[in-house]
Design a protein around this motif. Structure first.
Motif: not given
Length: 995
Positions: A703-710, A722-733
């Motif tokens: 898990x890494x933080x880009x500045x806007x997404x995990x 080899x799957x993954x996803x990006x989580x945006x806490x501002x949008x909870x998406x």
């Protein structure tokens, strides 16, 4: 005007840097005049050579005297070459310096041979230095006489500026060229308050060190003469401040060298912030929903749906669901009135109801589930058989017959017949009953209408006739060898058994065919397509037996570890031809054993079970698959959602956003979780993260933080992915990470964020014993992958650490090799993404081989610490300086080594907390004493441990907020945790007295 002709010499001042520091010492200088600022054709006059100058703190002054005919009015540029005295290798300084008008202004071109020009009315040129103090009338030079910027070093003869020569206020900012006023130009004490216009002397007007105490008359410099902040800045630059005698200065340094050198005396200390632990909000509790992977469950086919229920995934379960293959959809079963949680029970389908009974050693209870009303009704316990598990059960068409198994103390040979119409039990006779046994094969033979019991650690069996309540022994002639955990199917005329394990723990790949009417056994053809196994499934299609999955397990006394392996292959047996054929593996679900399989009439549906998928520990799976025998093809099936995921967990990931800690994933009791939560330490509040489009549950991911997404990637969700996803806490998406061109599946890898890309490398692959050394670079802006070069790549490994330096990823440590004999690493490499290259780290001075360690980046060093190797948990570490490409040792932590700990960097210290010493044989292996490491002092400080400190734990998460460390979750050997604690390190200041 008297215009005395001057010589052609002039003074030159400059700064000299030697070996990246202000020069101190004696140097030789060669000066040459050129007609161009660069690429001139030779010097215009012979150079002035062998001048010797002394540089102090980088500053030097010398005098050049070239041929006066060189100064003919054309632009001239001075080039300097410098070498230490005695040296022969001169360094040419750049750029060349323009010679300003000073050498011309004092020498008249029409009086080049005159010693003086006392009567000249117009001076077309003045010899350099031609205007001396005796040539100026007292007060002659005032503001109106000077052009802006006209006062330059070349215009002023050393010592020529005296008090009487300056009209009050005549020296102002516009009249003085930057750096033009130097020490030799000013007669001591000549600069007094009236001579300086308010604010006219700024730092830009003075050459460094030009104005000494002797040059300034007492009281000449007042507040109005100084630019705002000028005095304070000068003091701060030298590490001092405007402190009066007897004043006290606070410093964070235990030994502040600059203050001590300035005469200050250390007199004590004060703790501005006390070291403390604070227990914060517990959470999350139960988060979202999950797919309840399990084994030890049951499955029945209703004619249109498969119903699964119960089982074990670290905890016994009392939930279930119905799967409709036509709609590829799940419906969760009601739990109102459902039986207590259990595994290793039995289930039969009556035509309208699923009947659950027994299991978990202590159960002689059961219930009937009616899918038409989604309701449960208890099974009577009056006259019911004794509690047991690993027994057999069949449906006769009107009643359920159970027999055998194991109770809390021994195997049993008793049973019972249950009639759901009147909810009553009848016992089965023990006259001529088979010998008591564990896990027998039981099938209902619909032709002769008998229950066939066989095996269960034996190679004998018997047939039970419920209509006469009587037993008839089966022949043992030509019967397969004794075994248990084998499979069995009824073809309509024969029972076929296959596989299993014998009493010598040998896994088997043979079987036999039993004719119930003739009471004879016939030999099956040898299966050369499959390995020996247990825990597989078998179904009858009407013409063929389908075998799929299964595995084996064992115990390694050397490592004191259990191990296992599971399969995802199968085979097809034709009893008429007595032949085997292969089953397709295209699109096959993940490998597993102890799963269920049913035949729908057109396809086989497998679900659940336990999968090792190339890992040493394995995990439960909720993934299923559908096999169409007519086309020899596999297709996927949806997963179902049920119950709330537990909030308590270990091996989660955590990142700090700047305002919140986000935790995600991990495991509890063997269940890999796909939920998470966000914690706001200011509000002391937890919020759940959305589960919509979240990645599958997993551990050992990154898990890494880009500045806007995990960004979550890789790990194990039963198998390596080899799957993954990006989580945006501002949008909870959540947004899915692309898999096209992604590196191979893995877990236990390293990952860093570069500012624009996520780099991943290393890890343990999807196949047993594989360590992929092909990494990848993920760009979230384009949702695309680029593979990393393998030229010069380090030795493949798992559980390495990775840090980002600002321009490189550094990976170090980890392990590879077999599970039973791992090779621990103390090597590493630096990856430069700008040119896609690897550079090996030195091993000289590197810490000992290890895995399970931590690494932090300090801004100039990577600090690795702790971890474990074959014999010990390590209390030592090392510091790698990439600028010097070298390792430094570090002081050992006095309270011992550990793994499963956390480490964070505060900006000045590394804080190590928690973990366990797996080699600790006395008391709890979980560590309560932790520490803060200061690399500047190479010193550890033991952290406070009192009643406010968190309970011991390992595999927790920790983040640094900028002022505090947050600790959450983990495992303490007996329980999974979801408690939250804040650690505030002490802020100590030391007191220094100004004498």
């Amino acid at each position: 005007m008297n215009a005395n002709a001057q010589s052609s010499g002039f003074t030159y001042q400059g700064r000299l840097t030697y070996s990246n520091a202000p020069a101190d010492g004696v140097f030789s200088i060669i000066g040459t005049l050129y007609s161009a600022d660069a690429d001139g054709v030779g010097g215009v006059v012979p150079p002035v050579t062998n001048l010797t100058v002394r540089a102090v703190a980088g500053l030097f002054t010398t005098r050049f005297d070239f041929d006066p005919h060189a100064f003919n009015g054309s632009p001239l540029y001075l080039e300097l070459q410098v070498a230490p005295v005695g040296g022969s290798n001169y360094t040419t300084l750049t750029p060349r310096q323009l010679i300003t008008s000073a050498p011309y202004a004092w020498r008249a071109t029409l009086a080049t041979s005159a010693d003086s020009a006392q009567t000249a009315n117009v001076a077309q040129g003045v010899v350099n230095g031609g205007v001396g103090s005796n040539a100026l009338a007292i007060g002659a030079v005032d503001t109106t006489k000077l052009a802006d910027g006209s006062v330059t070093p070349q215009k002023i003869q050393d010592g020529s500026v005296t008090t009487p020569k300056l009209a009050n206020g005549s020296v102002s900012t516009p009249k003085i060229e930057d750096d033009s006023v130097t020490t030799p130009k000013i007669v001591d004490g000549s600069v007094t308050t009236p001579k300086i216009a308010d604010g006219s002397v700024t730092s830009a007007k003075l050459a460094p060190g030009a104005v000494g105490a002797a040059n300034i008359a007492a009281g000449a410099v007042t507040a109005t003469q100084l630019s705002t902040g000028a005095a304070a800045a000068n003091l701060l630059a030298s590490g001092q401040s405007g402190v009066a005698s007897g004043g006290v200065v606070l410093s964070a340094e235990l030994n502040a060298t600059n203050l001590i050198n300035a005469g200050y005396v250390k007199i004590g200390r004060v703790d501005l912030i006390s070291e403390s632990w604070t227990n914060l909000a517990t959470g999350p509790t139960n988060t979202g929903t999950y797919s309840p992977a399990r084994d030890g469950h049951t499955a029945v086919w209703t004619g249109s749906e498969m119903i699964i229920w119960g089982g074990d995934n670290g905890s016994l379960r009392n939930d279930g669901a119905r799967y409709n293959p036509a709609a590829d959809s799940w419906t969760v079963l009601s739990q109102i009135g459902s039986p207590s949680a259990r595994a290793s029970h039995t289930a039969v389908w009556s035509g309208t109801e699923m009947i659950i009974w027994g299991g978990d050693m202590t159960q002689n209870t059961g219930a009937r589930y009616k899918p038409a009303t989604d309701s449960w009704q208890p099974v009577s316990t009056i006259n019911a058989p004794s509690a047991r598990y690993y027994h057999g059960a069949v449906w006769t068409g009107s009643q359920m017959v159970i027999w055998g198994g194991t109770d809390a103390s021994s195997n049993v040979n008793t049973g019972g017949r249950y009639n759901p119409v009147n909810d009553t039990w009848l016992t089965t006779t023990t006259v001529n009953a088979p010998v008591a046994r564990y896990g027998p094969t039981v099938v209902w033979a619909s032709g002769p209408n008998v229950m066939i019991v066989w095996g269960g650690e034996l190679n004998t069996g018997s047939k039970y006739n419920p209509s006469t309540d009587s037993w008839t022994a089966m022949t043992a002639n030509n019967a397969p060898t004794a075994r248990y955990d084998n499979s069995a199917v009824w073809t309509g005329s024969q029972m076929i058994i296959w596989g299993g394990i014998n009493n010598n723990s040998d896994y088997l790949k043979d079987g036999g065919v039993y004719n119930a009417t003739a009471n004879t056994w016939s030999t099956m053809a040898t299966n050369t397509l499959l390995s020996a196994r247990v825990g597989h499934s078998a179904v009858w299609t009407g013409t063929r037996m389908l075998i799929w999955g299964g595995g084996f397990s064992g115990y390694d006394p050397f490592s004191n570890q259990s191990y296992g392996y599971t399969y995802q292959d199968g085979a097809i047996y034709n009893p008429t031809a007595n032949t085997w054929s292969a089953m397709s593996t295209n699109g096959v679900p993940v490998d597993r054993s102890s799963h269920t399989a049913i035949w729908t009439g057109s396809e086989m549906i497998v679900w659940g079970g336990y999968s090792y998928q190339g890992t040493s520990s394995g995990g439960y799976t909720e993934i299923g698959g559908r096999y169409q025998a007519s086309t020899d093809t596999w297709s996927a099936m949806s997963t179902f959602q049920a119950a709330a995921e537990p909030g308590t967990r270990q091996s989660a990931s955590a990142i700090w956003t700047g305002t919140e800690m986000i935790v995600w994933g991990g495991e509890n009791s063997g269940i890999n979780l796909h939920t998470g939560a966000r914690f706001d330490p200011i509000a002391n509040v937890w919020k759940f993260t959305s589960v919509s489009n979240a990645p599958s549950g997993r551990i050992n991911h990154s898990a890494i933080w880009t500045g806007t997404e995990m960004i979550i990637w890789g790990g194990y969700d039963v198998q390596a992915v080899k799957t993954g996803a990006r989580y945006n806490p501002a949008l909870d998406q959540w947004q899915t990470v692309a898999t096209n061109n992604a590196p191979p599946a893995r877990g236990l890898h390293g990952a860093v964020w570069t500012g624009s890309e996520m780099l991943v490398w290393g890890g343990y692959g999807a196949t047993l014993g594989t360590y992929p050394n092909l990494g990848g670079r993920y760009n979230p802006a384009s949702n695309s992958w680029t593979l990393i070069s393998t030229t010069g790549v380090p030795t493949a490994r798992a559980a390495c650490t990775a840090v980002w330096t600002g321009k490189e990823m550094i990976v170090w440590g980890g392990y590879n090799g077999s599970f039973f004999s791992p090779n621990y690493q103390n090597t590493g490499s630096r990856y430069q993404p700008t040119n896609d290259t690897w550079t090996a780290l030195p091993t000289v001075g590197a810490p000992a081989n290890r895995t399970g360690h931590t690494a932090v980046w300090t801004g100039k060093e990577m600090i690795v610490w702790g971890g474990v190797n074959a014999t010990t948990n390590l209390a030592l570490g090392g510091r790698f300086d990439p600028a010097a490409n070298s390792w430094k040792t570090m002081a050992p932590f006095p309270y011992g080594g550990r793994s499963q700990h956390s480490a964070i960097w505060t900006s000045s210290e590394m804080i190590v907390w928690g973990g366990l010493d797996t080699f600790d044989t006395g008391g709890s292996p979980y560590e309560k004493f932790s520490g803060r490491y200061d690399p500047a002092k190479d010193r550890w400080a033991v952290m406070i441990w009192d009643a406010s400190a968190p309970p011991v734990r390992g595999n927790h998460v920790a983040v640094w907020t900028g002022s505090d460390m947050l600790v959450w979750g983990g495992y303490n050997g007996t329980a999974y945790l979801n408690t939250t604690y804040r650690y505030t390190p002490p802020q100590t200041m030391y007191l220094y007295l100004k004498p």
